[in-house]
Design an enzyme around this catalytic site. Structure first.
Site, short mmCIF file in Angstrom:
data_model
loop_
_atom_site.label_atom_id
_atom_site.label_comp_id
_atom_site.label_asym_id
_atom_site.label_seq_id
_atom_site.Cartn_x
_atom_site.Cartn_y
_atom_site.Cartn_z
N HIS A 438 0.82 -1.21 0.00
CA HIS A 438 0.00 0.00 0.00
C HIS A 438 0.85 1.26 0.00
O HIS A 438 0.59 2.21 0.74
CB HIS A 438 -0.95 -0.02 1.21
CG HIS A 438 -1.89 -1.18 1.18
ND1 HIS A 438 -2.48 -1.71 2.31
CD2 HIS A 438 -2.35 -1.93 0.14
CE1 HIS A 438 -3.25 -2.74 1.96
NE2 HIS A 438 -3.19 -2.88 0.66
C1 LIG Z 1 0.08 -7.44 -4.70
C2 LIG Z 1 -0.81 -6.29 -4.34
C3 LIG Z 1 -1.94 -6.51 -3.55
C4 LIG Z 1 -2.76 -5.44 -3.20
N1 LIG Z 1 -3.95 -5.70 -2.58
C5 LIG Z 1 -4.84 -4.69 -2.43
C6 LIG Z 1 -6.17 -4.95 -2.01
O1 LIG Z 1 -6.59 -6.10 -1.88
N2 LIG Z 1 -7.00 -3.90 -1.82
C7 LIG Z 1 -6.58 -2.60 -2.01
O2 LIG Z 1 -7.35 -1.68 -1.75
N3 LIG Z 1 -5.33 -2.33 -2.44
C8 LIG Z 1 -4.47 -3.34 -2.70
N4 LIG Z 1 -3.26 -3.09 -3.23
C9 LIG Z 1 -2.89 -1.69 -3.46
C10 LIG Z 1 -3.62 -1.05 -4.64
O3 LIG Z 1 -3.71 -1.95 -5.71
C11 LIG Z 1 -2.88 0.24 -5.01
O4 LIG Z 1 -2.92 1.13 -3.91
C12 LIG Z 1 -3.49 0.94 -6.22
O5 LIG Z 1 -3.56 0.07 -7.32
C13 LIG Z 1 -2.66 2.17 -6.56
O6 LIG Z 1 -3.16 2.76 -7.73
P1 LIG Z 1 -2.30 3.80 -8.54
O7 LIG Z 1 -3.15 4.29 -9.65
O8 LIG Z 1 -1.73 4.79 -7.59
O9 LIG Z 1 -1.03 2.97 -9.09
P2 LIG Z 1 -1.01 1.71 -10.05
O10 LIG Z 1 -2.31 1.00 -10.09
O11 LIG Z 1 0.19 0.95 -9.69
O12 LIG Z 1 -0.84 2.36 -11.50
C14 LIG Z 1 0.33 2.96 -11.95
C15 LIG Z 1 0.47 2.63 -13.43
O13 LIG Z 1 1.49 3.45 -13.98
C16 LIG Z 1 2.31 2.67 -14.81
N5 LIG Z 1 3.64 3.28 -14.85
C17 LIG Z 1 4.47 3.52 -13.81
N6 LIG Z 1 5.62 4.07 -14.24
C18 LIG Z 1 5.50 4.19 -15.58
C19 LIG Z 1 6.36 4.70 -16.60
N7 LIG Z 1 7.57 5.18 -16.34
N8 LIG Z 1 5.91 4.67 -17.87
C20 LIG Z 1 4.67 4.20 -18.17
N9 LIG Z 1 3.82 3.70 -17.25
C21 LIG Z 1 4.23 3.71 -15.97
C22 LIG Z 1 2.31 1.30 -14.14
O14 LIG Z 1 2.70 0.28 -15.04
C23 LIG Z 1 0.89 1.19 -13.67
O15 LIG Z 1 0.03 0.60 -14.62
C24 LIG Z 1 -2.41 -4.12 -3.60
C25 LIG Z 1 -1.30 -3.90 -4.40
C26 LIG Z 1 -0.50 -4.98 -4.79
C27 LIG Z 1 0.69 -4.73 -5.67
#
Ligand SMILES: Cc1cc2nc3c(=O)[nH]c(=O)nc-3n(C[C@H](O)[C@H](O)[C@H](O)COP(=O)(O)OP(=O)(O)OC[C@H]3O[C@@H](n4cnc5c(N)ncnc54)[C@H](O)[C@@H]3O)c2cc1C
Length: 509
Positions: A438
């Site tokens: 997280h």
């Molecule tokens: C194994 C795991 C289990 C989890 N379990 C839960 C759960 O059960 N419930 C819950 O609420 N949360 C859970 N989480 C946390 C939750 O999934 C994250 O907090 C949430 O997805 C964050 O969203 P975000 O949009 O900030 O980032 P992300 O969803 O990580 O999106 C970021 C995106 O940007 C892309 N990116 C990054 N850098 C670059 C770059 N340089 N060029 C192009 N693209 C790029 C990545 O590939 C990715 O697709 C879990 C996370 C993981 C990894």
């Protein structure tokens, strides 16, 4: 290619929602994502999530050695696929505590208090609103998960039928984002129905190198595309949604960050923003693994491996629970040094109100390099204390109720060699601690000198840049971070469309 109104960088939890909402509002959007399509069947089957770790859809990061955890480097799975980390996650849907958001607002982030953000959660959920796109379901518990729930109640925890009601305390069945038994990511819910939209350009397998900035204004982005070509994309507004690891590293490579750090890497300083990559917060788990005399059937296809959890205050004087154990229907051995019975279950002690603060910094300027992710684990002793208490409680739950009486549960790890002293349990915590995935806070919003974005999610140091993902959280929420990130994304889209109504090229607040 015509210049889009908005470039969204990162198609994860946040980027998927923002893109969809901007398309709905009539804007032209280019969405850039480092990963590819979500074709791996293990993504969609919640009994197979473990298979995704260190596979092609995982950035597969490892932390810096954690000096207070035996110098271990913790695996940090992060989604590198359309849908981002939401495609690897446990789909557990948790709003967090109203207290979290009131704290954000009290720190100067006007408009982020619970009363203001709770309508956004309602808007997202199909059960709460006709326009909601995300389903939350409580699947039938497997027999071992039912026994865990009943044993937690026997231990004295209240049964809480809705931890998203505002009162988190007690043991609950999880609310999971599933549809027809399969994972329902924000990508699946928001983007899949509009994937052929005429105003959408999707660049997958495209790595963002850095932002193009001139005269203090972000004009676009440099990418390395699917064919390995270096290209520039331009737009009236850039929205950075690379997540808590990706967003700060993109800013740093763009010359936006702490000036001394940038100079060390020979990066020209575009804006000295000391807070970029700082304030890394996360949650942490410690497994307590049990074998059973009565065999446990492995999860059926599509049956989630985790179905129950509890929120508990390790110190009753705290305003909100600081621990959230989650329970797996399998013995979960994190590394080769952990061994035990093939059949069993895991009660994970869980720390969710951390005091230790870490950082994300660049290793070098190569966008394909792993950044240095340092959790600074147990820098603050209170975190270790809370996890020790949580481990002790998990051991106690495993020793009573139907787990003991009907399943013959016995503790395999840390096991009988570890006595119940704080010292013995702290040794296990240091040995076995892992991230709960997280990560948040590395581009945090605020109104102070360390803030990276304003409460309106606009970058403080440059024009035409918004950041919207888990990185902007001022402090990590009390519980899993996907729902709060989705909420932030809905707010971001609302702010963009409201601001653009009069002048599509204006990004001023
Ligand atoms: C194994 C795991 C289990 C989890 N379990 C839960 C759960 O059960 N419930 C819950 O609420 N949360 C859970 N989480 C946390 C939750 O999934 C994250 O907090 C949430 O997805 C964050 O969203 P975000 O949009 O900030 O980032 P992300 O969803 O990580 O999106 C970021 C995106 O940007 C892309 N990116 C990054 N850098 C670059 C770059 N340089 N060029 C192009 N693209 C790029 C990545 O590939 C990715 O697709 C879990 C996370 C993981 C990894």
């Amino acid at each position: 290619m015509p210049t889009p109104d908005v470039l969204v960088l990162g198609a994860g939890t946040a980027g998927s929602i923002i893109t969809r909402r901007l398309l709905d509002a009539g804007l032209t959007v280019t969405l850039v994502e480092a990963g590819g399509a979500d074709t791996n069947p293990a993504i969609h089957d919640m009994s197979r999530v473990g298979e995704l770790w260190l596979g092609p859809e995982d950035w597969g990061y490892f932390s810096a050695p954690q000096r207070n955890a035996m110098d271990r480097r913790l695996h940090i799975p992060r989604g590198k696929v359309v849908g981002g980390s939401n495609q690897l996650n446990g789909t557990i849907w948790v709003h967090g505590s109203p207290w979290d958001y009131d704290q954000w607002a009290a720190a100067g982030n006007t408009g982020w208090d619970w009363e203001s953000v709770s309508p956004l959660f309602k808007r997202i959920e199909s059960a709460q609103s006709p326009e909601g796109l995300i389903d939350t379901v409580e699947p039938d518990l497997s027999p071992i998960q039912q026994a865990i729930l009943d044993s937690a109640v026997a231990h004295g925890l209240p049964l809480n039928s809705d931890y998203n009601s505002g009162d988190q305390e007690g043991v609950s069945r999880m609310k999971l984002n599933l549809r027809d038994g399969q994972r329902l990511s924000t990508w699946a819910a928001y983007m899949r129905p509009v994937i052929d939209h005429a105003r959408l350009t999707l660049e997958t397998d495209a790595l963002v190198h850095s932002l193009i900035v001139s005269d203090g204004t972000v004009r676009g982005v440099r990418i390395i595309d699917a064919d390995g070509r270096r290209r520039e994309l331009h737009a009236g507004l850039v929205v950075l949604s690379g997540g808590a690891i990706g967003s700060p590293t993109i800013l740093l490579r763009s010359g936006i960050g702490p000036a001394d750090e940038l100079r060390q890497h020979g990066i020209d300083v575009v804006a000295d923003v000391p807070g970029v990559g700082k304030n890394l917060q996360d949650h942490f788990l410690v497994p307590v693994i049990f074998g059973t005399d009565r065999p446990i059937d492995p999860p059926l296809p599509f049956q989630p491996v985790t179905q129950t959890q509890w929120f508990w205050k390790s110190d009753p004087t705290l305003p909100v629970p600081d621990t959230q154990p989650i329970n797996f229907s399998v013995p979960f051995y994190y590394d080769d040094g952990m061994t035990g019975p093939a059949s069993g279950f895991t009660l994970h002690a869980g720390l969710i109100r951390p005091h230790s603060i870490g950082s994300v910094t660049l290793r070098d300027t190569d966008p394909a390099s792993e950044p240095i992710i340092d959790f600074n684990l147990f820098d603050d002793e209170r975190d270790l204390r809370a996890l020790v208490r949580s481990v002790r409680q998990c051991r106690e739950v495993g020793r009573q109720g139907p787990l003991a009486d009907e399943w013959g549960a016995y503790e395999a790890l840390p096991g009988p060699d570890a006595d119940d002293s704080d010292e013995a349990l702290a040794a296990w915590v240091r040995r076995a601690v892992n991230t709960y995935h997280h990560q948040a806070g590395t581009c945090r919003m605020g109104t102070d000198a360390e803030a990276v974005v304003s409460p309106g999610l606009r970058a403080i140091a440059v024009e035409n840049l918004m950041i919207a993902d888990a990185s902007v959280m001022p402090s990590v929420t009390t519980g899993n971070t996907n729902a709060p990130t989705a909420m932030i994304a809905e707010r971001a889209a609302e702010l963009i469309t409201a601001g653009l109504t009069s002048n599509p090229r204006s990004t001023k607040e």
